[in-house]
Design a protein around this motif. Sequence first.
Motif, PDB file in Angstrom:
ATOM      1  N   TYR A 131       0.766  -1.201  -0.181  1.00 20.30           N
ATOM      2  CA  TYR A 131      -0.114  -0.095  -0.051  1.00 20.30           C
ATOM      3  C   TYR A 131       0.870   1.232  -0.083  1.00 20.30           C
ATOM      4  N   ASP A 132       0.264   2.472  -0.479  1.00 20.96           N
ATOM      5  CA  ASP A 132       1.058   3.457  -0.412  1.00 20.96           C
ATOM      6  C   ASP A 132       1.456   3.981   0.983  1.00 20.96           C
ATOM      7  N   ASP A 133       0.661   4.020   2.027  1.00 26.84           N
ATOM      8  CA  ASP A 133       1.066   4.534   3.299  1.00 26.84           C
ATOM      9  C   ASP A 133       0.327   3.955   4.237  1.00 26.84           C
ATOM     10  N   ASP A 134       0.639   4.092   5.465  1.00 30.75           N
ATOM     11  CA  ASP A 134       0.206   3.236   6.739  1.00 30.75           C
ATOM     12  C   ASP A 134      -1.305   3.360   6.893  1.00 30.75           C
ATOM     13  N   ARG A 135      -1.973   4.647   6.527  1.00 28.46           N
ATOM     14  CA  ARG A 135      -3.320   4.667   6.616  1.00 28.46           C
ATOM     15  C   ARG A 135      -4.028   3.888   5.858  1.00 28.46           C
ATOM     16  N   ALA A 136      -3.635   3.842   4.368  1.00 31.04           N
ATOM     17  CA  ALA A 136      -4.250   2.806   3.412  1.00 31.04           C
ATOM     18  C   ALA A 136      -3.982   1.407   3.831  1.00 31.04           C
ATOM     19  N   GLU A 137      -3.077   1.029   4.411  1.00 24.72           N
ATOM     20  CA  GLU A 137      -2.560  -0.246   4.697  1.00 24.72           C
ATOM     21  C   GLU A 137      -3.702  -0.698   5.984  1.00 24.72           C
ATOM     22  N   ALA A 138      -3.885   0.237   6.909  1.00 25.61           N
ATOM     23  CA  ALA A 138      -4.641  -0.103   8.027  1.00 25.61           C
ATOM     24  C   ALA A 138      -6.264   0.009   7.526  1.00 25.61           C
ATOM     25  N   ARG A 139      -6.588   0.685   6.836  1.00 28.83           N
ATOM     26  CA  ARG A 139      -8.003   0.677   6.173  1.00 28.83           C
ATOM     27  C   ARG A 139      -8.418  -0.621   5.568  1.00 28.83           C
ATOM     28  N   ALA A 140      -7.479  -1.094   4.622  1.00 29.39           N
ATOM     29  CA  ALA A 140      -7.663  -2.129   3.881  1.00 29.39           C
ATOM     30  C   ALA A 140      -7.555  -3.331   4.615  1.00 29.39           C
ATOM     31  N   VAL A 141      -6.829  -3.419   5.799  1.00 30.25           N
ATOM     32  CA  VAL A 141      -6.870  -4.691   6.689  1.00 30.25           C
ATOM     33  C   VAL A 141      -8.143  -4.678   7.422  1.00 30.25           C
ATOM     34  N   ALA A 142      -8.639  -3.476   7.711  1.00 29.34           N
ATOM     35  CA  ALA A 142      -9.875  -3.462   8.579  1.00 29.34           C
ATOM     36  C   ALA A 142     -11.157  -3.898   7.643  1.00 29.34           C
ATOM     37  N   ILE A 160      -6.459   0.574  15.241  1.00 32.06           N
ATOM     38  CA  ILE A 160      -7.596   0.562  15.998  1.00 32.06           C
ATOM     39  C   ILE A 160      -8.560   1.756  15.476  1.00 32.06           C
ATOM     40  N   ALA A 161      -7.982   2.763  14.899  1.00 34.62           N
ATOM     41  CA  ALA A 161      -8.849   3.740  14.330  1.00 34.62           C
ATOM     42  C   ALA A 161      -9.587   3.339  13.160  1.00 34.62           C
ATOM     43  N   ALA A 162      -8.779   2.347  12.418  1.00 27.38           N
ATOM     44  CA  ALA A 162      -9.558   1.988  11.042  1.00 27.38           C
ATOM     45  C   ALA A 162     -10.455   0.951  11.402  1.00 27.38           C
ATOM     46  N   LEU A 163     -10.363   0.087  12.287  1.00 21.97           N
ATOM     47  CA  LEU A 163     -11.379  -0.890  12.722  1.00 21.97           C
ATOM     48  C   LEU A 163     -12.425  -0.242  13.414  1.00 21.97           C
ATOM     49  N   SER A 164     -12.322   0.814  14.352  1.00 22.92           N
ATOM     50  CA  SER A 164     -13.353   1.461  14.740  1.00 22.92           C
ATOM     51  C   SER A 164     -14.377   2.312  13.676  1.00 22.92           C
ATOM     52  N   ASP A 165     -13.562   2.790  12.634  1.00 29.62           N
ATOM     53  CA  ASP A 165     -14.267   3.397  11.697  1.00 29.62           C
ATOM     54  C   ASP A 165     -15.439   2.372  10.759  1.00 29.62           C
ATOM     55  N   VAL A 166     -15.003   1.048  10.748  1.00 30.70           N
ATOM     56  CA  VAL A 166     -15.816   0.004  10.148  1.00 30.70           C
ATOM     57  C   VAL A 166     -16.631  -0.604  11.089  1.00 30.70           C
ATOM     58  N   GLY A 167     -16.665  -0.210  12.585  1.00 27.88           N
ATOM     59  CA  GLY A 167     -17.488  -0.632  13.529  1.00 27.88           C
ATOM     60  C   GLY A 167     -17.200  -1.946  13.906  1.00 27.88           C
ATOM     61  N   ILE A 168     -15.851  -2.357  13.851  1.00 24.90           N
ATOM     62  CA  ILE A 168     -15.216  -3.614  14.560  1.00 24.90           C
ATOM     63  C   ILE A 168     -14.560  -3.374  16.069  1.00 24.90           C
ATOM     64  N   ALA A 169     -14.910  -4.055  17.141  1.00 25.27           N
ATOM     65  CA  ALA A 169     -14.350  -3.910  18.359  1.00 25.27           C
ATOM     66  C   ALA A 169     -13.160  -4.734  18.242  1.00 25.27           C
ATOM     67  N   ALA A 170     -12.088  -4.218  18.995  1.00 28.10           N
ATOM     68  CA  ALA A 170     -10.638  -4.644  19.044  1.00 28.10           C
ATOM     69  C   ALA A 170     -10.034  -4.611  20.440  1.00 28.10           C
ATOM     70  N   SER A 171      -9.538  -5.629  20.733  1.00 27.00           N
ATOM     71  CA  SER A 171      -8.898  -5.691  21.892  1.00 27.00           C
ATOM     72  C   SER A 171      -7.221  -5.838  21.852  1.00 27.00           C
ATOM     73  N   VAL A 172      -6.541  -4.935  22.591  1.00 25.88           N
ATOM     74  CA  VAL A 172      -4.899  -4.912  22.474  1.00 25.88           C
ATOM     75  C   VAL A 172      -4.293  -5.905  23.155  1.00 25.88           C
ATOM     76  N   LEU A 173      -3.886  -6.955  22.990  1.00 22.82           N
ATOM     77  CA  LEU A 173      -3.327  -8.039  23.800  1.00 22.82           C
ATOM     78  C   LEU A 173      -2.073  -7.451  24.787  1.00 22.82           C
ATOM     79  N   GLY A 174      -1.905  -7.487  26.050  1.00 24.48           N
ATOM     80  CA  GLY A 174      -0.974  -7.009  26.706  1.00 24.48           C
ATOM     81  C   GLY A 174      -1.340  -5.678  27.666  1.00 24.48           C
TER      82      GLY A 174
END
Length: 598
Positions: free
Chosen positions: A333-344, A374-388
């Motif tokens: 992907y071109d940048d980190d935001r695009a990568e995060a949004r695509a993964v989400a 976390i921001a990208a997942l929240s934007d598409v309504g997906i709850a996430a937990s950070v391990l640790g």
Amino acid sequence: MSARVLGGLDEHQREAVTALRGPVAVLAGAGTGKTRVITHRIAHGVDTGAYSPGRVMAVTFTAKAAGEMRGRLRALGVEGVAARTFHAAALAQLNFFWPTLAGDTAPSIVDNKVRLLAHAADGVGISPDVATLRDVASEIEWRKVSMLSIEDYALARPDGIGRLNADRVVALQRAYEKLKDERRQLDFEDVLLACAGMLEAEPKVSKAVREQYRHFTVDEFQDVSPLQNRLLELWLGDRRDLCVVGDASQTIYSFAGADARFLLEFDKRYEDARVVRLETNYRSDAAILDVANELMRGRPGALRLTAADSVGASAPPPDTETPATPLPTVTAYDDDRAEARAVAARIAAQINEGIDPRHIAVLYRAHSQSAELIAALSDVGIAASVLGGRRFFDLPEVRQGIMALRGASVAPLEGGFIETVRDVLRSVGLTDDPPQAGGALRDAWEARAALLRLAQEAPAGTTLRAFTDELAARAKTHDEPALRTVTLATLHAAKGLEWDHVHLVGIAEGLLPISYATTFEQVDEERRLAYVGITRAGRTLSLTWSRGGRERQPSRFLREIGSGSLRAVDGSARSGGGNRRAGSPSGSGVSRGAAPRR
């Protein structure tokens, strides 16, 4: 032979389980059932009369792993085995013998090394920032587990830390040790050092310990430090009834003193050692194992993993909801935001296909990579937990829920067990519908919902009192339920866990391998970290990286894996489009030219 213990084991697992007398080394690849082998071996030893449970010590590296081991042994009908971490075992011995030897209770344990270092720094007139103090704390830990004096440390690490030159780092360490002694305290590493010193100096103590424990098993043996290995030697004395289990390809704590040579050279130290190799993987599809094997090809101690179904072994039933992809994918992907949004977006599609969020993980090298995800997942309504983060049973809403349930357990039930649990949790904030994903309210809802799911999964006939007692026992052993959320985790935190579907992000130079990995040994450790991430996946694996505004290059590890094991996907296309073989002129950065190997 007990069918209860030996039934369902493959040929090599059975060989390891029935090798009851040491020295034994079990080289257990990812997903090959090592915990099952360890617990079944102990149970078989007890069943046959070779072991007395109270004379067995099973050592591992985390309290959670030790708790899981005890739970599995209980399920096999074995009680009384000392399943502990190195530190828990050493601390128990110190607390038991110290009053007799010193006429007083054992010193207290430092609860915050960085805070104590700050006080020590004030005493010598320096004012390092918190980040520098944390690095000094890490250096103290490394020095002690490597069994180096401060003088030896100064020779081994002549460079300074941050704005502190080498002399000031040494002065700060001396001040730290002096202040700690004045306060009559031990730090985490001192517990091992003090226990080892006690065993060396007091023949009565070493005799008592060796009489108590006759049979030793050590899990994750690739992670032992010189200090832990020395303590193990002192526990053993001249006995040889030792079984070690590990995988050199999962050595990811060298920076903290772990030394895989203790595992790799076990058969040199014990010339009559029995070595058993577990290479049948029960977790991952063959295509994922191909990626893992290619990455570790030619590395010292690397095992060649084979999918269970390809060798006719008894594997768990496949997830019928999601067919496996032909090959793991790699996408740029071109940048980190695009990568995060695509993964989400891809995770949202997986959930829409019916995949439980608990079976999905996003893994990365550094904590700093989590914010965009976390921001990208929240934007598409997906709850996430950070391990640790905070432990489940330490969450305020969980503590509140358990207190309410325990209070209700003393009154007669007006409805059924599940209905009562649901009503009690509703009284403290559980709603039928979850709040919007992203934020503290959703996190609290997920925690309360997890308590309800535990009740729904309890055996038939469970009472509310028995349920609350079980929750208390789980809290004590850190046996935490999985929240119904997507998991975000660093590669270090993910070790020992597994998910059906894994998205491994940031596979770029500077991120994986990380920028400060400059020596061959450091890059090799980064390779093992990538291997750990890849082998967490069961059904699907996606690798992604971003060009970071054209500043980054794809990771050398992608080149080492090569085009035969990965399918390149066009990051500019929507999911499912623009597929092409890795190594094509797509800009994916995957080509077959392998990086040099030693």
